[in-house]
Scaffold this motif. Structure first.
Motif, mmCIF file in Angstrom:
data_model
loop_
_atom_site.group_PDB
_atom_site.id
_atom_site.type_symbol
_atom_site.label_atom_id
_atom_site.label_comp_id
_atom_site.label_asym_id
_atom_site.label_seq_id
_atom_site.Cartn_x
_atom_site.Cartn_y
_atom_site.Cartn_z
ATOM 1 N N ALA A 1 0.838 -1.206 0.000
ATOM 2 C CA ALA A 1 0.000 0.000 0.000
ATOM 3 C C ALA A 1 0.870 1.251 0.000
ATOM 4 C CB ALA A 1 -0.930 -0.002 1.204
ATOM 5 N N TYR A 2 1.939 1.232 0.769
ATOM 6 C CA TYR A 2 2.850 2.392 0.781
ATOM 7 C C TYR A 2 3.479 2.577 -0.595
ATOM 8 C CZ TYR A 2 6.834 5.374 1.732
ATOM 9 O OH TYR A 2 7.745 6.381 1.679
ATOM 10 N N TYR A 3 3.926 1.492 -1.205
ATOM 11 C CA TYR A 3 4.546 1.564 -2.524
ATOM 12 C C TYR A 3 3.562 2.101 -3.550
ATOM 13 C CZ TYR A 3 6.907 0.038 -6.781
ATOM 14 O OH TYR A 3 7.500 0.000 -8.014
ATOM 15 N N TRP A 4 2.306 1.673 -3.474
ATOM 16 C CA TRP A 4 1.300 2.097 -4.422
ATOM 17 C C TRP A 4 0.851 3.535 -4.155
ATOM 18 C CZ3 TRP A 4 -4.085 3.069 -3.874
ATOM 19 C CH2 TRP A 4 -4.757 3.222 -5.075
ATOM 20 N N LEU A 5 0.740 3.912 -2.886
ATOM 21 C CA LEU A 5 0.234 5.236 -2.534
ATOM 22 C C LEU A 5 1.294 6.331 -2.541
ATOM 23 C CD1 LEU A 5 -2.248 4.466 0.362
ATOM 24 C CD2 LEU A 5 -2.786 5.250 -1.925
ATOM 25 N N GLN A 6 2.556 5.986 -2.553
ATOM 26 C CA GLN A 6 3.612 6.991 -2.471
ATOM 27 C C GLN A 6 3.529 8.022 -3.600
ATOM 28 O OE1 GLN A 6 7.556 5.413 -2.538
ATOM 29 N NE2 GLN A 6 8.479 7.275 -1.779
ATOM 30 N N PRO A 7 3.364 7.639 -4.864
ATOM 31 C CA PRO A 7 3.246 8.668 -5.907
ATOM 32 C C PRO A 7 1.979 9.519 -5.737
ATOM 33 C CG PRO A 7 3.654 6.515 -6.895
ATOM 34 C CD PRO A 7 3.423 6.301 -5.438
ATOM 35 N N VAL A 8 0.904 8.888 -5.345
ATOM 36 C CA VAL A 8 -0.346 9.620 -5.153
ATOM 37 C C VAL A 8 -0.198 10.624 -4.018
ATOM 38 C CG1 VAL A 8 -2.784 9.386 -4.553
ATOM 39 C CG2 VAL A 8 -1.709 7.701 -6.051
ATOM 40 N N LEU A 9 0.390 10.185 -2.915
ATOM 41 C CA LEU A 9 0.589 11.089 -1.786
ATOM 42 C C LEU A 9 1.548 12.221 -2.141
ATOM 43 C CD1 LEU A 9 0.776 8.613 1.222
ATOM 44 C CD2 LEU A 9 -1.088 10.139 0.616
ATOM 45 N N GLY A 10 2.554 11.935 -2.939
ATOM 46 C CA GLY A 10 3.475 12.986 -3.374
ATOM 47 C C GLY A 10 2.752 14.048 -4.186
ATOM 48 N N ALA A 11 1.873 13.625 -5.087
ATOM 49 C CA ALA A 11 1.112 14.580 -5.893
ATOM 50 C C ALA A 11 0.162 15.393 -5.016
ATOM 51 C CB ALA A 11 0.333 13.843 -6.974
ATOM 52 N N VAL A 12 -0.488 14.730 -4.089
ATOM 53 C CA VAL A 12 -1.418 15.425 -3.197
ATOM 54 C C VAL A 12 -0.668 16.445 -2.341
ATOM 55 C CG1 VAL A 12 -2.923 15.106 -1.186
ATOM 56 C CG2 VAL A 12 -3.153 13.599 -3.155
ATOM 57 N N LEU A 13 0.471 16.062 -1.820
ATOM 58 C CA LEU A 13 1.247 16.991 -0.992
ATOM 59 C C LEU A 13 1.767 18.179 -1.801
ATOM 60 C CD1 LEU A 13 3.208 14.583 1.370
ATOM 61 C CD2 LEU A 13 1.346 16.128 1.957
ATOM 62 N N SER A 14 2.176 17.955 -3.036
ATOM 63 C CA SER A 14 2.642 19.083 -3.848
ATOM 64 C C SER A 14 1.476 20.024 -4.173
ATOM 65 C CB SER A 14 3.313 18.597 -5.127
ATOM 66 O OG SER A 14 2.368 18.002 -5.990
ATOM 67 N N ASN A 15 0.303 19.465 -4.452
ATOM 68 C CA ASN A 15 -0.871 20.309 -4.682
ATOM 69 C C ASN A 15 -1.240 21.085 -3.423
ATOM 70 O OD1 ASN A 15 -1.116 19.514 -7.321
ATOM 71 N ND2 ASN A 15 -2.623 17.927 -6.893
ATOM 72 N N TYR A 16 -1.168 20.438 -2.302
ATOM 73 C CA TYR A 16 -1.476 21.092 -1.030
ATOM 74 C C TYR A 16 -0.507 22.252 -0.781
ATOM 75 C CZ TYR A 16 -1.831 21.783 4.019
ATOM 76 O OH TYR A 16 -1.963 22.333 5.255
ATOM 77 N N ASN A 17 0.761 22.006 -1.023
ATOM 78 C CA ASN A 17 1.765 23.068 -0.825
ATOM 79 C C ASN A 17 1.529 24.244 -1.775
ATOM 80 O OD1 ASN A 17 3.089 21.779 1.250
ATOM 81 N ND2 ASN A 17 4.486 20.698 -0.114
ATOM 82 N N SER A 18 1.152 23.959 -3.020
ATOM 83 C CA SER A 18 0.893 25.060 -3.946
ATOM 84 C C SER A 18 -0.347 25.842 -3.528
ATOM 85 C CB SER A 18 0.761 24.543 -5.374
ATOM 86 O OG SER A 18 -0.400 23.755 -5.510
ATOM 87 N N VAL A 19 -1.373 25.163 -3.055
ATOM 88 C CA VAL A 19 -2.580 25.851 -2.577
ATOM 89 C C VAL A 19 -2.238 26.707 -1.365
ATOM 90 C CG1 VAL A 19 -4.827 25.474 -1.464
ATOM 91 C CG2 VAL A 19 -4.232 24.220 -3.542
ATOM 92 N N MET A 20 -1.448 26.170 -0.452
ATOM 93 C CA MET A 20 -1.085 26.942 0.746
ATOM 94 C C MET A 20 -0.246 28.161 0.378
ATOM 95 S SD MET A 20 -2.685 25.617 3.146
ATOM 96 C CE MET A 20 -1.999 26.444 4.540
ATOM 97 N N SER A 21 0.638 28.041 -0.601
ATOM 98 C CA SER A 21 1.425 29.214 -1.011
ATOM 99 C C SER A 21 0.518 30.248 -1.671
ATOM 100 C CB SER A 21 2.564 28.811 -1.942
ATOM 101 O OG SER A 21 2.058 28.345 -3.173
ATOM 102 N N SER A 22 -0.483 29.806 -2.423
ATOM 103 C CA SER A 22 -1.442 30.739 -3.023
ATOM 104 C C SER A 22 -2.247 31.453 -1.948
ATOM 105 C CB SER A 22 -2.389 30.006 -3.969
ATOM 106 O OG SER A 22 -1.695 29.421 -5.023
#
Length: 100
Positions: free
Chosen positions: A51-72
Motif C-alpha cells: 500500500a505504501y509503494y502504491w500510494l507513495q506517488p499519489v501522496l506525493g502529488a497530493v502533498l505538492s498540490n497542497y503546498n501550492s494551494v497553501m502558497s497561493s
C-alpha cells in the motif's frame, strides 16, 4: 508375572499409546498455528508495504498540490494585508463626494 500385573501393564501401555497419539496431534496443531500466525503477520506487513509503494506517488502529488494551494493562500493573505483599510477608502470616497 501374575495376571493382574500383566493386565495393569497392558492397560498402562494402551493409555500411554493413546497419550502419545494425542501429544503428536497437539504438537502438529501447534506447528500449524505457528505457521498460520507467521503467514498472518507476513500478509499484514506485505499489504502495508504494498500500500505504501502504491500510494507513495499519489501522496506525493497530493502533498505538492497542497503546498501550492497553501502558497497561493499566503499570497492572497499578503495581498489583502497590503490593501488600505476601509477607513481610508471611506475618506477618499467622502472627499470625492464633497468635490461633486
Amino acid at each position: 508375572m501374575d495376571t493382574e500385573t500383566k493386565r495393569i501393564l497392558e492397560e498402562n501401555l494402551a493409555v500411554t499409546k493413546e497419550t502419545n497419539v494425542l501429544l503428536k496431534k497437539i504438537i502438529s496443531a501447534q506447528r500449524w498455528g505457528r505457521a498460520l500466525h507467521f503467514l498472518y503477520w507476513a500478509v499484514i506487513i506485505g499489504a502495508s508495504v504494498g500500500a505504501y509503494y502504491w500510494l507513495q506517488p499519489v501522496l506525493g502529488a497530493v502533498l505538492s498540490n497542497y503546498n501550492s494551494v497553501m502558497s497561493s493562500i499566503d499570497k492572497v493573505q499578503k495581498t489583502t494585508q497590503s490593501l488600505p483599510d476601509t477607513s481610508s477608502i471611506n475618506s477618499i470616497l467622502d472627499s470625492l463626494r464633497q468635490k461633486q
